[in-house]
Design a protein around this motif. Sequence first.
Motif, PDB file in Angstrom:
ATOM      1  N   HIS A 242       0.817  -1.216   0.000  1.00  0.00           N
ATOM      2  CA  HIS A 242       0.000   0.000   0.000  1.00  0.00           C
ATOM      3  C   HIS A 242       0.854   1.271   0.000  1.00  0.00           C
ATOM      4  O   HIS A 242       1.956   1.304   0.578  1.00  0.00           O
ATOM      5  CB  HIS A 242      -0.917   0.047   1.229  1.00  0.00           C
ATOM      6  N   MET A 263      -3.252  11.847  -1.283  1.00  0.00           N
ATOM      7  CA  MET A 263      -3.341  10.582  -2.007  1.00  0.00           C
ATOM      8  C   MET A 263      -3.812  10.801  -3.442  1.00  0.00           C
ATOM      9  O   MET A 263      -3.332  10.122  -4.369  1.00  0.00           O
ATOM     10  CB  MET A 263      -4.265   9.605  -1.288  1.00  0.00           C
ATOM     11  N   MET A 282     -10.210   5.882  -5.660  1.00  0.00           N
ATOM     12  CA  MET A 282      -9.986   5.837  -4.216  1.00  0.00           C
ATOM     13  C   MET A 282     -11.253   5.469  -3.464  1.00  0.00           C
ATOM     14  O   MET A 282     -11.225   4.760  -2.445  1.00  0.00           O
ATOM     15  CB  MET A 282      -9.427   7.178  -3.750  1.00  0.00           C
ATOM     16  N   ALA A 286      -9.547   2.444  -1.736  1.00  0.00           N
ATOM     17  CA  ALA A 286      -8.718   2.990  -0.654  1.00  0.00           C
ATOM     18  C   ALA A 286      -9.475   2.950   0.675  1.00  0.00           C
ATOM     19  O   ALA A 286     -10.708   2.978   0.711  1.00  0.00           O
ATOM     20  CB  ALA A 286      -8.302   4.420  -0.980  1.00  0.00           C
ATOM     21  N   PHE A 304      -3.828   3.121   0.066  1.00  0.00           N
ATOM     22  CA  PHE A 304      -4.208   2.834  -1.314  1.00  0.00           C
ATOM     23  C   PHE A 304      -3.422   1.604  -1.785  1.00  0.00           C
ATOM     24  O   PHE A 304      -2.189   1.606  -1.769  1.00  0.00           O
ATOM     25  CB  PHE A 304      -3.906   4.024  -2.211  1.00  0.00           C
TER      26      PHE A 304
END
Length: 313
Positions: A242, A263, A282, A286, A304
Amino acid sequence: MNHALAASPATTHWGWFDASIPHALTIQSGDRITIDTISGGPANLPGEGFHVPPELLEVHEQSPRRLPGHILTGPVHVNGAQPGDVLEVRIIDVQLRQDWGYTFVRPLAGALPHDIEAFEQIHTRLDREKNAALLPWGLTIPLRPFFGVMGVAPPKTWGSISSIQPRAHGGNLDNKELIPGTTLYLPVFNEGAGFSCGDGHAVQGDGEVCTTAIETALTGTFELHVRKDLQLDYPAAETPTHLITMGMDPDLDTAARDALRRMVDRVVAQAGLSRNHALMLMSLVADVRVSQLVNEHKGIHVMFPKSALGTGG
């Protein structure tokens, strides 16, 4: 090169970060360093039957606690690090240094500050061989040790700051994903970076809701690299699976927005997506997690999965 830095009154700073603290050791970029840390004040010591590192008592006797906060070992000077660079902290290993840890609650602190009527502290026995903690009421839980505090020296203009509040220099991140195998990235504000660590946690849940984890002494082995090819204005991290971005602010919503925007920037840069598509992705893959709720500047981290990085428009 491999280096070792023991905890002592000469190599620790209790409660604060400051760019003017003399560096305890100088290493080269790419070197490995093993750092011993200690934790807690005199009120946190256990009763009979536990091992107390002698250097903890020496620090209590000889070292001033300039601000409320943690006992940190360092700073470590990394040759070549300059303001604007990034310090890549590869977390190689984290081990217990003692057979106990402490956890407490107190009024006006933690995620439920008005629910606690009086201070209460427990001491938990730690078993390194079994990787387990035995709580006072008989429950055994697995350990997952990590450092609550890892940071570089803050900008000189900040002067002395408490180690309690996490900020752009890192510090009290309390992110339980920062275990061996994870890499932490810290923006550099001063020559040599000035890396310090402490606030050992034997185990902690996301949120650290009572104010403390199982606080204990740890030994950490790190590989420190100066990255001149990266630009970063806030701590970030990467696990084998991640990407992690972070946000810290007194307002949890602001912390979340900051972590999410960081992000989005990473996904746009690494996946070639538009910002709209990055945010949509995302929302599907995520995870937005609460690092901690208790350090005045609350923490959010976004995870993520690298497997979701691809190409697109």
